[in-house]
Design an enzyme around this catalytic site. Structure first.
Site, PDB file in Angstrom:
ATOM      1  N   GLU A 428       0.834  -1.187   0.000  1.00  0.00           N
ATOM      2  CA  GLU A 428       0.000   0.000   0.000  1.00  0.00           C
ATOM      3  C   GLU A 428       0.878   1.250   0.000  1.00  0.00           C
ATOM      4  O   GLU A 428       1.749   1.401   0.840  1.00  0.00           O
ATOM      5  CB  GLU A 428      -0.884  -0.046   1.254  1.00  0.00           C
ATOM      6  CG  GLU A 428      -1.572   1.237   1.584  1.00  0.00           C
ATOM      7  CD  GLU A 428      -2.042   1.269   3.048  1.00  0.00           C
ATOM      8  OE1 GLU A 428      -1.795   0.296   3.789  1.00  0.00           O
ATOM      9  OE2 GLU A 428      -2.627   2.275   3.425  1.00  0.00           O
ATOM     10  N   ASP A 501      -0.405  -1.237   6.097  1.00  0.00           N
ATOM     11  CA  ASP A 501      -0.131  -0.748   7.437  1.00  0.00           C
ATOM     12  C   ASP A 501      -0.974  -1.500   8.454  1.00  0.00           C
ATOM     13  O   ASP A 501      -2.047  -1.990   8.131  1.00  0.00           O
ATOM     14  CB  ASP A 501      -0.461   0.742   7.536  1.00  0.00           C
ATOM     15  CG  ASP A 501       0.523   1.569   6.727  1.00  0.00           C
ATOM     16  OD1 ASP A 501       1.604   1.038   6.398  1.00  0.00           O
ATOM     17  OD2 ASP A 501       0.205   2.731   6.421  1.00  0.00           O
ATOM     18  N   ASP A 503      -2.842  -0.473  10.608  1.00  0.00           N
ATOM     19  CA  ASP A 503      -3.926   0.337  11.191  1.00  0.00           C
ATOM     20  C   ASP A 503      -5.249   0.054  10.481  1.00  0.00           C
ATOM     21  O   ASP A 503      -5.327  -0.764   9.570  1.00  0.00           O
ATOM     22  CB  ASP A 503      -3.562   1.827  11.107  1.00  0.00           C
ATOM     23  CG  ASP A 503      -3.318   2.239   9.663  1.00  0.00           C
ATOM     24  OD1 ASP A 503      -3.648   1.450   8.745  1.00  0.00           O
ATOM     25  OD2 ASP A 503      -2.793   3.351   9.449  1.00  0.00           O
ATOM     26  N   ASP A 505      -7.013   1.758   8.402  1.00  0.00           N
ATOM     27  CA  ASP A 505      -7.011   2.009   6.956  1.00  0.00           C
ATOM     28  C   ASP A 505      -6.376   0.863   6.186  1.00  0.00           C
ATOM     29  O   ASP A 505      -6.878   0.425   5.156  1.00  0.00           O
ATOM     30  CB  ASP A 505      -6.197   3.273   6.662  1.00  0.00           C
ATOM     31  CG  ASP A 505      -7.113   4.414   6.267  1.00  0.00           C
ATOM     32  OD1 ASP A 505      -8.349   4.236   6.424  1.00  0.00           O
ATOM     33  OD2 ASP A 505      -6.589   5.448   5.823  1.00  0.00           O
TER      34      ASP A 505
END
Ligand code: 28G
Length: 641
Positions: A428, A501, A503, A505
């Site tokens: 990403e 990541d 997280d 998102d």
């Protein structure tokens, strides 16, 4: 000795259980604590079901104990024989539980189920259990023998007189073997439910001591109820309001329940002797050809064709079917085929299923209004398919099988051209992509950075996919095409690793990518090629100077655990990584890319139903739901070496 009665002499080949403890995966398909762990339940349950299917038991009780780590299964059958084997001077029960392949010869007039292809029985469960207790009631007495890791704790004991009959097995899986030994109540329930659907008349009681609940699974309508429950859970009413079922009982037992829905895919869940055949096979082929004959005949006799040519696919569009076939005799007579050995290959099964299914024409004739609704549904499908064919031709030209020449520009390919030692990281963001390109092993690791929002592909048409540059790039990098035209033998990488990541998102993007794979590249997922790369959340730097030591942790809980273990004695510096882009190439290599130290989560599909509900939650608007789905799966993390 009378036919059908037990003879300890039947047990011929004796082999110890060491191989099972040495290579558990070979026997139960994995030790990550999910598939393999629950396979133990299936294995014992299958034995109880066999006893019931042969008319000796009608009730099975499965108890998940309060600790969540042990199970008791009980049937009211004849009880495993306890008579002493003349040659081995041991009770049959002990031989059955402590030796491999000790099931003896199967009589050739009984139906025998098996827990999938690893159906090697109770001794495997015993070998992989820290503790197993078997209690048998038969011939007026109650017997008990206990085992630890496949070895007896002592000789069988006669507990006393009993008027009951049956077998009761308690076991606690071995934490030395399994990553986790915590059973999932919902998974156990699914296993039980599937069995009780497949064997009508069988009553299975599930006692969950964790939440003090008790459920009884009993479906006198068998797979017809299975079909209805599938339709209900997916909110798909049958066309014409009608589900159909056919069965024949003599010799090869065949049962099928089916209907059509407005869905565009076809779904056939098939079973042979209780074994789910994900890859279909001769029984499914027979069903498909019989169905086509029934409908084509009906259409031609009633002159309903109106110049439209109907393919088998048109006929099966929106079809939902459960097909269950039982072949009397040993499971070993069944032949399986395919990479995952889940395709039935016995040729003699095709024609009886075809013949039975053809009689569907009689049902059509007796219900003209339902039949007409179906014919309309099918002709519409045929017309739509013809119209779509020209459009999809242009799509597959764009998204089709690629050649090395037209690989996407953003792809940093690896130098190896052998899929076996090539991996693709889908990363990403451009900055993480940059670190990954620098940090990777160029020989075997390729990197494809993805930017921007990936389309929510579950709800997206082929047309939109063809317009989405990121996804087109991804498909050309993979090289195997997509959708119906997928050619797994052209896949350029054996591991496709989604790296985002740690997280919310990142999770969201992983979820969208996974949805894309499920929808358009499902065979790739089924073949076990898709992974999620887990990147660390924190670096804990202990000590200083030459005594400095880095520990990477992947969650808040792990951080707390490590800190607790280490106490407060050393100097500590904690870094939280907000994203992959914050890691320098060396760090990224060390924590996330290096096959020796990284953590990968293999994405598997074991049950169609599971995937369907997974897809539903992926599609759902509530992104926290998607996040949760990934988190729930995140404990399946495996370090691969
Ligand atoms: C509770 C959890 C799991 C079982 C039986 C009953 C018999 C049996 C089981 O025999 C040896 C090999 C093939 C015949 C058979 C009892 C015949 C006469 C049995 C179970 C002998 C195994 N009396 N119930 N095994 N067979 N239930 N429940 O495991 O030739 S296993």
């Amino acid at each position: 000795m009378a036919k059908g009665s037990y003879s300890a002499v039947d047990i011929e080949v004796l082999e110890g259980l060491e191989p099972v403890r040495k290579r558990p995966g070979m026997y139960i398909g994995g030790t990550d604590g999910h598939q393999g762990l629950h396979h133990l339940v299936k294995e014992i349950l299958d034995n109880a079901v066999d006893e019931a299917m042969n008319g000796h038991a009608d009730t099975i009780t499965v108890t998940l104990h309060k600790d969540g780590e042990s199970v008791t299964i009980e049937d009211n059958g004849r009880g495993i024989p306890v008579d002493i084997h003349p040659k081995f001077k041991k009770p049959a029960l002990e031989i059955i539980l402590t030796t491999l392949h000790a099931g003896g010869k199967f009589s050739d007039h009984n139906y025998v189920t098996a827990g999938g292809l690893h159906g090697v029985g109770a001794s495997v469960v015993n070998a992989l259990s820290e503790k197993l207790e078997a209690i048998v009631c038969r011939d007026g007495f109650e017997w008990k023998q206990t085992f630890s890791r496949g070895k007896t704790d002592g000789p069988i004991k006669k507990l006393g007189a009993s008027r009951k009959k049956g077998t009761k097995i308690f076991f606690r899986p071995d934490p030395e073997i399994f990553k986790t030994i915590e059973f999932s109540a919902s998974r156990v329930e699914k296993i039980i439910e599937e069995k009780s659907f497949l064997y009508k008349g069988l009553k299975i009681v599930f006692k969950n001591q964790k939440d003090d609940t008790e459920k009884t699974f009993f479906y006198p309508d068998g797979i017809k109820s299975f079909l209805k429950s599938t339709l209900e859970s997916e909110n798909q009413p049958p066309i014409g309001g009608e589900c159909f079922d056919l069965d024949r009982a003599n010799g090869i037992k065949i049962e099928v329940a089916f209907c059509w829905t407005e869905a565009t895919q076809e779904r056939i869940l098939s079973y042979v002797n209780g074994i789910h055949t994900k890859g279909g096979g001769t029984h499914e082929d027979g069903f498909k050809s019989g169905l086509a004959k029934a409908l084509r005949n009906y259409i031609s006799v009633h002159n309903l064709a109106k110049g439209v040519k109907l393919t088998g696919e048109d006929i099966r569009e929106g079809l939902v079917a459960i097909l269950s076939v039982s072949v009397p005799g040993a499971v070993s007579q069944l032949q399986f085929q395919g990479q995952t050995k889940d395709r039935l290959n016995n040729p003699e099964i095709e024609s009886p299923v075809d013949a039975l299914t053809r009689t569907f024409e009689n049902i059509l004739n007796s219900k003209p209004s339902v039949a007409n609704a179906l014919v309309e549904r099918i002709t519409l499908a045929a017309k739509a398919r013809a119209a779509a064919r020209s459009a999809s031709a242009s799509v597959s030209r764009k998204v089709g099988i690629s050649h090395r020449l037209n690989l996407p520009g953003k792809l940093a390919d690896c130098s190896s051209t052998k899929p076996d030692n090539s991996e693709l990281f889908i990363v990403e963001g451009d900055s993480a992509g940059g670190s990954a390109k620098q940090g990777r092993d160029r020989a075997t690791q390729a990197v494809l950075p993805l930017r921007g929002k990936i389309l929510n592909s579950v709800a997206t048409s082929n047309q939109k996919i063809a317009e989405n540059k990121e996804l087109v790039d991804l498909v050309s990098a993979l090289g195997c095409g997509q959708g119906k035209d997928i050619r797994l033998d052209k896949l350029r990488y054996s591991k496709v690793i989604i790296l985002t990541d740690a997280d919310a998102d990142g999770m969201h993007i992983s979820a969208l990518l996974m949805a894309f794979f499920f929808r358009f590249l499902r065979p790739l997922v089924e073949a076990g090629n898709l992974y999620i790369g887990i990147s660390p959340l924190y670096r804990l730097k202990f000590g200083s100077g030459s005594k400095e030591e880095d520990v990477w942790v992947y969650s808040d809980e792990e951080k707390e655990k490590v800190l607790k273990e280490r106490g407060n004695r050393s100097k500590l510096h904690i870094t939280r990584f907000k994203g992959l882009g914050e890691m320098n190439p060396d760090t990224l290599w060390e924590t996330t890319l290096n096959p020796r130290s990284r953590k990968l989560l293999q994405i598997t599909i074991d049950e169609v139903a599971e995937v369907e509900s997974m897809l539903e939650s992926l599609m759902g608007k509530d992104s926290s739901d998607r996040y949760r789905m990934i988190q729930e799966n995140a404990h399946r993390i495996e370090v691969d070496v």
